[in-house]
Design a protein around this motif. Structure first.
Motif, short mmCIF file in Angstrom:
data_model
loop_
_atom_site.label_atom_id
_atom_site.label_comp_id
_atom_site.label_asym_id
_atom_site.label_seq_id
_atom_site.Cartn_x
_atom_site.Cartn_y
_atom_site.Cartn_z
N SER A 119 0.85 -1.19 0.00
CA SER A 119 0.00 0.00 0.00
C SER A 119 0.88 1.24 0.00
O SER A 119 2.10 1.15 0.23
N GLY A 120 0.23 2.37 -0.20
CA GLY A 120 0.96 3.62 -0.14
C GLY A 120 1.50 3.89 1.26
O GLY A 120 2.63 4.34 1.43
N SER A 121 0.66 3.61 2.26
CA SER A 121 1.11 3.84 3.65
C SER A 121 2.36 3.03 3.96
O SER A 121 3.30 3.52 4.59
N VAL A 145 5.40 4.50 2.27
CA VAL A 145 5.92 5.67 2.97
C VAL A 145 6.72 5.25 4.20
O VAL A 145 7.86 5.69 4.41
N TYR A 193 -0.21 14.47 2.64
CA TYR A 193 -0.84 13.20 3.02
C TYR A 193 0.09 12.07 2.62
O TYR A 193 0.48 11.95 1.45
N HIS A 194 0.47 11.29 3.61
CA HIS A 194 1.38 10.19 3.35
C HIS A 194 0.84 8.89 3.94
O HIS A 194 1.61 8.07 4.45
N GLY A 195 -0.46 8.73 3.90
CA GLY A 195 -1.05 7.50 4.40
C GLY A 195 -1.25 7.54 5.90
O GLY A 195 -1.10 8.59 6.55
N GLU A 234 4.75 15.19 -1.36
CA GLU A 234 4.07 14.78 -2.59
C GLU A 234 4.44 15.85 -3.64
O GLU A 234 4.26 17.05 -3.36
N SER A 290 -4.57 14.55 -1.81
CA SER A 290 -5.68 14.40 -0.88
C SER A 290 -6.08 15.72 -0.22
O SER A 290 -7.20 15.87 0.25
N ASP A 338 6.67 11.36 -2.62
CA ASP A 338 5.56 10.43 -2.45
C ASP A 338 4.72 10.49 -3.72
O ASP A 338 3.92 11.42 -3.92
N VAL A 385 2.51 8.24 -4.76
CA VAL A 385 1.42 7.26 -4.70
C VAL A 385 0.29 7.68 -5.65
O VAL A 385 -0.34 6.84 -6.30
N ILE A 386 0.05 8.97 -5.78
CA ILE A 386 -0.96 9.44 -6.73
C ILE A 386 -0.34 9.80 -8.08
O ILE A 386 -0.86 9.45 -9.12
N LYS A 392 -1.13 2.20 -5.61
CA LYS A 392 -2.29 2.52 -6.46
C LYS A 392 -2.17 2.04 -7.91
O LYS A 392 -2.47 0.91 -8.24
#
Ligand SMILES: Cc1ncc(COP(=O)(O)O)c(C=O)c1O
Length: 442
Positions: A114-116, A119, A148-150, A222, A227, A255, A257-258, A284
């Motif tokens: 996962s992204g969390s 991180v 936002y980093h999870g 990010e 988010s 980060d 993730v997005i 993701k």
């Protein structure tokens, strides 16, 4: 076969839903039953266009049969194999294929789910790297406000979204934050990257002066915060951040993730901004959202810094049971094939202009106080209702859903990121539904 179960036959009590107003939701559930291409179908059979690629993850669109087939084959052939002191070929293939599309130099890949987890993994690698290379005092982690980093303790601590932190008083010690770049006064309705704010990167100097560079392990941001409502970085900001981290021997973590896997019209945001971090966290889109998976991309410098000591010794005491899960790797390889065959990692670039113009055409509608865009990310920020922050955004979201458009909201900001298979007609459809709803919520 698609099962369309009526909401009123569903028992909703047991599922404690994540990031959801559970009691409100369960009074009037919004339920998807199936999905294909750009659309979801609700349990009552309505088509809803996907304005957010699920949760910023279904980059190749829904229902990709190639991924389903690869997952089925993998499950039948090798359903699980450990990656602790054992291995399986598909994990190495997947890592190599990811390294091929990564920004130059970021070709060492650590798998997560996962992204969390990506991180937290990257933060731990940063700490271990400095310790292994003779700088054990570098233990401080720097995030950014509105980041936002999870939801792991690491990601939550470096994150800067107030509601995600407030209820959980315990954070990692030794964490600090640079200022965010959100600045409506100077940058409202900027197209693409805002002109003002590169100097905010100098906040790193402030924290260096306060704590000492020799206590700082890493800065994580990010490239485009998602988010918190899609905040494209000010022109020159990320370049400046890179320079300052280099100057002070601090690792820079993006980060992604997005932003990873084509969201900005380039494979990664690092490519878009021509700034290479020391590590990149992803998840993701890595499997098109189908099977949980994440990956940390590390530079050779970081990786090799840890490949020391006796060869029989584990170099990094970190990993997950499901790191490099064979089924996730199969889904990921099939996803990368689709991205390659359909040119999806760069396709967004062809639509950026149309996307930008369509979004900015909403300027002037009631309560629209900002519109932001970069690549195929976009946001429309609405003025909050008096004493009810988020209420207007929620109302617009529900109204759009009822009339055939799904997207994420962050407070009163509508955040959009369509699947990368989007066509102009889809963008038109989204904007038409959205503009009507904004008027209705006036
Ligand atoms: C930038 C960023 N980092 C980390 C995460 C956390 O990812 P996950 O929900 O897969 O743990 C997200 C999720 O949206 C994200 O946007």
């Amino acid at each position: 076969m698609t099962v369309h179960q009526k909401p009123n036959t569903l028992q909703t009590d047991s599922f404690w839903m994540p990031f959801t107003a559970n009691r409100q939701f369960k009074k009037a559930p919004r339920l998807f039953a199936s999905a294909e291409g750009m659309h979801y179908t609700t349990v009552d059979g309505r088509k809803v266009i996907d304005g957010s690629a699920g949760l910023w993850c279904v980059n190749a669109g829904h229902g990709r049969k190639e991924i389903a087939a690869a997952v089925e084959r993998q499950l039948m052939n090798l359903d699980f194999a450990p990656s602790f002191q054992m291995g399986h070929p598909i994990a190495f293939d997947f890592a190599r294929r990811l390294a091929e599309i990564a920004p130059k130099g970021l070709d060492r890949v650590f798998f997560t789910n996962s992204g969390s987890e990506s991180v937290d993994t990257a933060l731990k690698i940063a700490l271990a790297y400095h310790r292994a290379t003779g700088q054990p005092t570098r233990t401080r982690l720097i995030g950014r406000e509105r980041g936002y980093h999870g939801v792991g303790f690491g990601g939550m601590s470096v994150g800067g979204m107030v509601n995600n932190r407030r209820a959980f008083a315990t954070h990692l010690p030794g964490v600090d934050h640079i200022r965010h770049t959100y600045d409506l006064a100077r940058n409202a309705f900027a197209r693409d990257l805002p002109a003002h704010g590169a100097e905010l990167a100098d906040d790193v100097e402030r924290l260096v002066a306060l704590h000492g560079a020799d206590t700082i392990a890493a800065v994580i941001v990010e490239p485009v915060p998602g988010s918190t409502g899609v905040l494209p970085p000010p022109q020159g900001y990320l370049q400046r951040l890179r320079q300052l981290c280099d100057k002070h021997g601090i690792l820079l973590i993006f980060d992604e993730v997005i932003t990873g896997f084509g969201r900005l019209g380039t494979p990664f945001a690092a490519d878009f901004f021509a700034v290479t971090p020391d590590m990149m966290t992803t998840a993701k889109g890595i499997t098109n959202g189908t099977i949980p998976c994440g990956a940390v991309f590390a530079s050779r410098k970081v990786h090799d810094g840890l490949m020391t000591g006796p060869e029989s010794q584990i170099e990094l005491f970190h990993g997950y049971t499901y790191s490099a899960h064979p089924v996730a790797c199969a889904a990921g390889l099939a996803t990368l094939d689709i991205y390659k065959d359909e040119g999806l990692l760069t396709r967004g670039a062809k639509f950026t202009e149309y996307w930008r113009d369509a979004l900015h055409a909403l300027k002037g509608l009631p309560n629209v106080i900002d519109i932001r865009n970069v690549g195929l990310m976009g946001a429309v920020e609405l003025a909050p209702r008096k004493d009810a922050v988020g209420a207007r955004g929620y109302e617009v979201m529900v109204d759009c859903f009822n009339r055939g458009l799904y997207f994420r909201t962050s407070g009163d900001t509508i955040a959009m990121s369509p699947p990368l298979i989007v066509e102009r007609s889809h963008i038109d459809e989204m904007m038409s539904i959205l503009s009507d709803s904004i008027k209705r919520a006036a």
